[in-house]
Design a protein around this motif. Structure first.
Motif, mmCIF file in Angstrom:
data_model
loop_
_atom_site.group_PDB
_atom_site.id
_atom_site.type_symbol
_atom_site.label_atom_id
_atom_site.label_comp_id
_atom_site.label_asym_id
_atom_site.label_seq_id
_atom_site.Cartn_x
_atom_site.Cartn_y
_atom_site.Cartn_z
ATOM 1 N N ASP A 10 3.071 -1.293 6.511
ATOM 2 C CA ASP A 10 3.588 -0.049 5.933
ATOM 3 C C ASP A 10 4.822 0.357 6.740
ATOM 4 O O ASP A 10 4.720 0.735 7.904
ATOM 5 N N ARG A 12 6.631 2.802 6.851
ATOM 6 C CA ARG A 12 6.761 4.176 7.331
ATOM 7 C C ARG A 12 6.450 4.275 8.826
ATOM 8 O O ARG A 12 6.771 5.277 9.454
ATOM 9 N N THR A 15 9.457 4.477 12.190
ATOM 10 C CA THR A 15 9.881 5.662 12.940
ATOM 11 C C THR A 15 9.009 5.875 14.171
ATOM 12 O O THR A 15 9.524 6.174 15.256
ATOM 13 N N PHE A 83 -1.924 5.239 4.780
ATOM 14 C CA PHE A 83 -0.955 5.433 5.853
ATOM 15 C C PHE A 83 -1.615 5.894 7.148
ATOM 16 O O PHE A 83 -1.202 5.479 8.234
ATOM 17 N N ARG A 87 -1.011 4.358 10.743
ATOM 18 C CA ARG A 87 -0.547 5.192 11.856
ATOM 19 C C ARG A 87 -1.450 4.995 13.070
ATOM 20 O O ARG A 87 -0.976 4.802 14.188
#
Length: 128
Positions: A10, A12, A15, A83, A87
């Motif tokens: 993923d 995302r 960052t 997500f 994470r």
């Protein structure tokens, strides 16, 4: 640490990794989407980047001996992952990279912990 995220990660999480101070590239951003595993890992070797992937095939130390690479991290998540699962796995990776060296090793991240596997050593003959 120089990292390359495989296409099955993923993106995302880029960052999070960059905020932790890591140099991150991705397979998609380099036009390697759908490239054979051997091509992806060879690019990682040339760039001296640790591969972060969900592809369990990279966990095969006979095929991809970790000692030949800047590290291989295989993230194992449930099939219905979201997500938040990613994470958590990446936060586990960030902590792991602060505490240990992944170069030349295989790390499997699963359920908030890292299992570390050493490279396969070549068999010695009696002459050695």
């Amino acid at each position: 640490m120089k990292l390359k995220l495989d296409e099955n990660v993923d993106l995302r999480v880029v960052t999070l990794l960059r905020l932790a101070g890591h140099d991150v590239e991705t397979v998609p951003s380099q036009g390697l989407t759908s490239a054979p595993d051997v091509e992806v890992i060879n690019v990682c070797r040339q760039e001296e980047r640790c591969l972060v992937t969900a592809d369990r095939g990279f966990g095969n130390r006979m095929r991809f001996n970790p000692s030949e690479y800047a590290g291989i991290v295989v993230v194992r998540l449930p099939s219905n992952s979201n997500f938040n699962d990613w994470r958590e796995a990446i936060e586990t990776l960030i902590v792991g990279l602060e505490e240990a060296e992944v170069t030349g090793k295989l790390w499997i991240i699963q359920q908030g912990r890292i299992q570390e596997y050493q490279p396969i050593e070549p068999e010695r003959t009696e002459d050695e």
